[in-house]
Design an enzyme around this catalytic site. Structure first.
Site, PDB file in Angstrom:
ATOM      1  CG  ASP A   1      52.577  36.018  41.694  1.00 26.28           C
ATOM      2  OD1 ASP A   1      51.442  35.675  42.224  1.00 26.28           O
ATOM      3  OD2 ASP A   1      53.151  36.835  42.242  1.00 26.28           O
TER       4      ASP A   1
ATOM      5  N   GLY B   1      29.630  36.618  35.426  1.00 24.66           N
ATOM      6  CA  GLY B   1      30.306  37.085  34.378  1.00 24.66           C
ATOM      7  C   GLY B   1      30.187  38.250  33.792  1.00 24.66           C
TER       8      GLY B   1
ATOM      9  CG  HIS C   1      41.539  41.272  44.189  1.00 30.20           C
ATOM     10  ND1 HIS C   1      40.938  39.957  44.852  1.00 30.20           N
ATOM     11  CD2 HIS C   1      41.739  41.935  45.530  1.00 30.20           C
ATOM     12  CE1 HIS C   1      41.038  40.044  46.235  1.00 30.20           C
ATOM     13  NE2 HIS C   1      41.251  41.230  46.460  1.00 30.20           N
TER      14      HIS C   1
HETATM   15  C1  GRF Z   1      34.385  40.479  40.692  1.00 28.98           C
HETATM   16  O1  GRF Z   1      34.145  41.356  41.611  1.00 28.98           O
HETATM   17  C2  GRF Z   1      35.874  40.257  40.515  1.00 28.98           C
HETATM   18  O2  GRF Z   1      36.727  41.306  40.898  1.00 28.98           O
HETATM   19  C3  GRF Z   1      35.948  39.287  41.494  1.00 28.98           C
HETATM   20  O3  GRF Z   1      34.832  38.330  41.226  1.00 28.98           O
HETATM   21  C4  GRF Z   1      33.811  39.129  40.842  1.00 28.98           C
HETATM   22  C5  GRF Z   1      33.367  38.457  39.641  1.00 28.98           C
HETATM   23  O4  GRF Z   1      32.230  39.206  39.191  1.00 28.98           O
HETATM   24  N1  GRF Z   1      37.270  38.444  41.293  1.00 28.98           N
HETATM   25  P1  GRF Z   1      31.856  38.770  37.560  1.00 28.98           P
HETATM   26  O5  GRF Z   1      31.752  37.343  37.621  1.00 28.98           O
HETATM   27  O6  GRF Z   1      32.614  39.354  36.484  1.00 28.98           O
HETATM   28  O7  GRF Z   1      30.423  39.544  37.274  1.00 28.98           O
END
Ligand code: GRF
Length: 208
Positions: free
Chosen positions: A145, A14, A113
């Site tokens: 999407d 989070g 991502h």
């Molecule tokens: C992040 O690296 C995000 O890019 C990916 O999952 C991770 C989540 O981290 N989709 P957090 O839970 O926001 O700390």
């Protein structure tokens, strides 16, 4: 105009949720996190939400696979709609959404991502980037999407990959940028500045 109401879906730590909540708190983002929903009962993201005074819900995904059951997805859709959510922000949400879910919030779902898409979609991508030997990686905020990490790109940030990087050091460098660009992408969405033209997302001038 009422501030945009955001529903955040998160499965883990989070930290992106914290970045979004922080931006709202500091007045940098004219929006409200209305609810945080997780498919993991003890996700730290749910604690982050509770501590910030944001409603936190666990929804049993009813499946161990990449996709939740249709009933679980419907429950999430219902909970988001009940709270009048205008934007769904995926923040480390480890489930693939069905086309029905995507259609229910058409072009109103964002994801962050940790790679420069379209390179390295999917999971474990910091390790994949390191092993591939790219000299730059980074992160991408995009609309969601029906595909996996394929939607129109809103913002990207690049970071160098250093010779002595480990998965941890590279991930940390990327994460710092995630925390910067995710609230910024939401800010642009909230201000109605994102115009989608095919695969391209055009940034409209402020106040246009
Ligand atoms: C992040 O690296 C995000 O890019 C990916 O999952 C991770 C989540 O981290 N989709 P957090 O839970 O926001 O700390």
């Amino acid at each position: 105009m009422a501030a945009l109401r955001i529903g955040v879906l998160a499965s883990g730590r989070g930290s992106n949720l914290e970045a979004i909540i922080g931006a709202v708190r500091r007045g940098e983002l004219d929006a409200e996190v209305a609810v945080v929903i997780s498919d993991v009962a003890d996700a730290r993201a749910l604690d982050v939400a509770r501590k910030a005074g944001v409603e936190a819900l666990y929804v049993d995904p009813e499946k161990k696979k990449a996709r939740m059951s249709a009933a679980a997805e419907q429950r999430i859709i219902d909970e988001l709609r009940k709270r009048d959510v205008g934007l769904v922000a995926l923040a480390g949400f480890m489930r693939i959404l069905s086309s029905e879910f995507v259609a229910a919030f058409k072009m109103r779902i964002l994801n962050i991502h940790p790679s420069l898409l379209p390179s390295f979609p999917g999971l474990g991508v910091q390790k994949k980037a390191l092993e591939y030997g790219v000299k730059f990686s980074g992160c991408t905020v995009h609309f969601v999407d029906e595909g996996v990490d394929t939607g129109p790109i809103i913002i990207q940030a690049a970071v160098p990959v250093l010779d002595d990087d480990t998965v941890e050091s590279l991930s940390a460098r990327i994460l710092e940028e995630e925390h910067r660009i995710y609230p910024e992408a939401i800010r642009r969405f909230a201000a109605g500045r994102l115009k989608i033209e095919g695969r391209r997302v055009i940034l409209l001038p402020e106040g246009a």
